[in-house]
Write a protein that holds these residues in place. Sequence first.
Motif, PDB file in Angstrom:
ATOM      1  N   ILE A  69       0.860  -1.176   0.000  1.00  0.00           N
ATOM      2  CA  ILE A  69       0.000   0.000   0.000  1.00  0.00           C
ATOM      3  C   ILE A  69       0.898   1.228   0.000  1.00  0.00           C
ATOM      4  CG2 ILE A  69      -1.951  -1.155   1.077  1.00  0.00           C
ATOM      5  CD1 ILE A  69      -1.258   0.228   3.678  1.00  0.00           C
ATOM      6  N   SER A  70       0.460   2.239  -0.715  1.00  0.00           N
ATOM      7  CA  SER A  70       1.217   3.485  -0.761  1.00  0.00           C
ATOM      8  C   SER A  70       0.260   4.640  -0.518  1.00  0.00           C
ATOM      9  CB  SER A  70       1.944   3.647  -2.097  1.00  0.00           C
ATOM     10  OG  SER A  70       1.030   3.702  -3.160  1.00  0.00           O
ATOM     11  N   LEU A  71       0.716   5.577   0.294  1.00  0.00           N
ATOM     12  CA  LEU A  71      -0.064   6.772   0.537  1.00  0.00           C
ATOM     13  C   LEU A  71       0.881   7.936   0.752  1.00  0.00           C
ATOM     14  CD1 LEU A  71      -1.492   6.811   4.130  1.00  0.00           C
ATOM     15  CD2 LEU A  71      -0.320   4.818   3.277  1.00  0.00           C
ATOM     16  N   VAL A  72       0.453   9.100   0.325  1.00  0.00           N
ATOM     17  CA  VAL A  72       1.211  10.328   0.539  1.00  0.00           C
ATOM     18  C   VAL A  72       0.421  11.152   1.534  1.00  0.00           C
ATOM     19  CG1 VAL A  72       2.187  12.400  -0.513  1.00  0.00           C
ATOM     20  CG2 VAL A  72       2.202  10.242  -1.777  1.00  0.00           C
ATOM     21  N   VAL A  73       1.107  11.580   2.582  1.00  0.00           N
ATOM     22  CA  VAL A  73       0.457  12.348   3.645  1.00  0.00           C
ATOM     23  C   VAL A  73       1.268  13.609   3.933  1.00  0.00           C
ATOM     24  CG1 VAL A  73      -0.565  10.296   4.725  1.00  0.00           C
ATOM     25  CG2 VAL A  73       1.671  11.100   5.492  1.00  0.00           C
ATOM     26  N   THR A  74       0.617  14.572   4.560  1.00  0.00           N
ATOM     27  CA  THR A  74       1.343  15.755   5.009  1.00  0.00           C
ATOM     28  C   THR A  74       2.278  15.342   6.141  1.00  0.00           C
ATOM     29  OG1 THR A  74      -0.470  16.283   6.515  1.00  0.00           O
ATOM     30  CG2 THR A  74      -0.485  17.375   4.363  1.00  0.00           C
ATOM     31  N   ASP A  75       3.310  16.131   6.369  1.00  0.00           N
ATOM     32  CA  ASP A  75       4.305  15.795   7.390  1.00  0.00           C
ATOM     33  C   ASP A  75       3.667  15.551   8.751  1.00  0.00           C
ATOM     34  OD1 ASP A  75       6.239  16.036   5.451  1.00  0.00           O
ATOM     35  OD2 ASP A  75       6.995  17.974   6.149  1.00  0.00           O
ATOM     36  N   ASP A  76       2.641  16.328   9.085  1.00  0.00           N
ATOM     37  CA  ASP A  76       2.032  16.191  10.410  1.00  0.00           C
ATOM     38  C   ASP A  76       1.168  14.937  10.552  1.00  0.00           C
ATOM     39  OD1 ASP A  76       0.258  17.539   8.585  1.00  0.00           O
ATOM     40  OD2 ASP A  76      -1.032  18.031  10.281  1.00  0.00           O
ATOM     41  N   LYS A  77       0.881  14.241   9.451  1.00  0.00           N
ATOM     42  CA  LYS A  77       0.081  13.010   9.519  1.00  0.00           C
ATOM     43  C   LYS A  77       0.918  11.743   9.400  1.00  0.00           C
ATOM     44  CE  LYS A  77      -4.195  15.103   7.928  1.00  0.00           C
ATOM     45  NZ  LYS A  77      -5.241  15.117   6.895  1.00  0.00           N
ATOM     46  N   LYS A  78       2.233  11.906   9.264  1.00  0.00           N
ATOM     47  CA  LYS A  78       3.110  10.740   9.096  1.00  0.00           C
ATOM     48  C   LYS A  78       3.013   9.774  10.265  1.00  0.00           C
ATOM     49  CE  LYS A  78       7.277  10.569  10.372  1.00  0.00           C
ATOM     50  NZ  LYS A  78       8.632  10.388  10.789  1.00  0.00           N
ATOM     51  N   GLU A  79       3.122  10.300  11.485  1.00  0.00           N
ATOM     52  CA  GLU A  79       3.128   9.428  12.668  1.00  0.00           C
ATOM     53  C   GLU A  79       1.820   8.660  12.800  1.00  0.00           C
ATOM     54  OE1 GLU A  79       5.662   8.617  14.617  1.00  0.00           O
ATOM     55  OE2 GLU A  79       6.929   9.913  13.384  1.00  0.00           O
ATOM     56  N   ILE A  80       0.691   9.328  12.601  1.00  0.00           N
ATOM     57  CA  ILE A  80      -0.597   8.642  12.729  1.00  0.00           C
ATOM     58  C   ILE A  80      -0.747   7.576  11.656  1.00  0.00           C
ATOM     59  CG2 ILE A  80      -1.971  10.310  11.401  1.00  0.00           C
ATOM     60  CD1 ILE A  80      -3.168   8.437  14.520  1.00  0.00           C
ATOM     61  N   ALA A  81      -0.249   7.832  10.456  1.00  0.00           N
ATOM     62  CA  ALA A  81      -0.324   6.843   9.375  1.00  0.00           C
ATOM     63  C   ALA A  81       0.504   5.608   9.728  1.00  0.00           C
ATOM     64  CB  ALA A  81       0.149   7.455   8.062  1.00  0.00           C
TER      65      ALA A  81
END
Length: 121
Positions: A69-81
Amino acid sequence: MKLILAVIRIAKMQETKAALSEAGLPSFTAMAVLGRGQGNGDLEKAVDVSPQLHELIPETPRFKSKRLISLVVTDDKKEIAVETIIKANQTNKSGDGKIFVTDTIDSFGVRTGASGDTTLD
């Protein structure tokens, strides 16, 4: 922005999809892949097998079907992802998977032409 690539068990796909959606990260791409890790998966399962059968199991483990699976997230959502993917996939057994995080320079919406973090929402 961060690109997160996660190799997970096929059986954990639905649980992962639901967990990411609940975490506010419903957009991702998934594909079927083949891979193997450091473990001797087939040999590990055959600990109690007779020596004659043990010889039939190849020394080098075969590729196993997985999901990437691949997803691109904002820096502030990295940890939650990352935490969400780990929580949904952790069985404490060999083959739980791997997660890779890399920096992403930019993203573009094909339909709108928008760029940057706004394309991720």
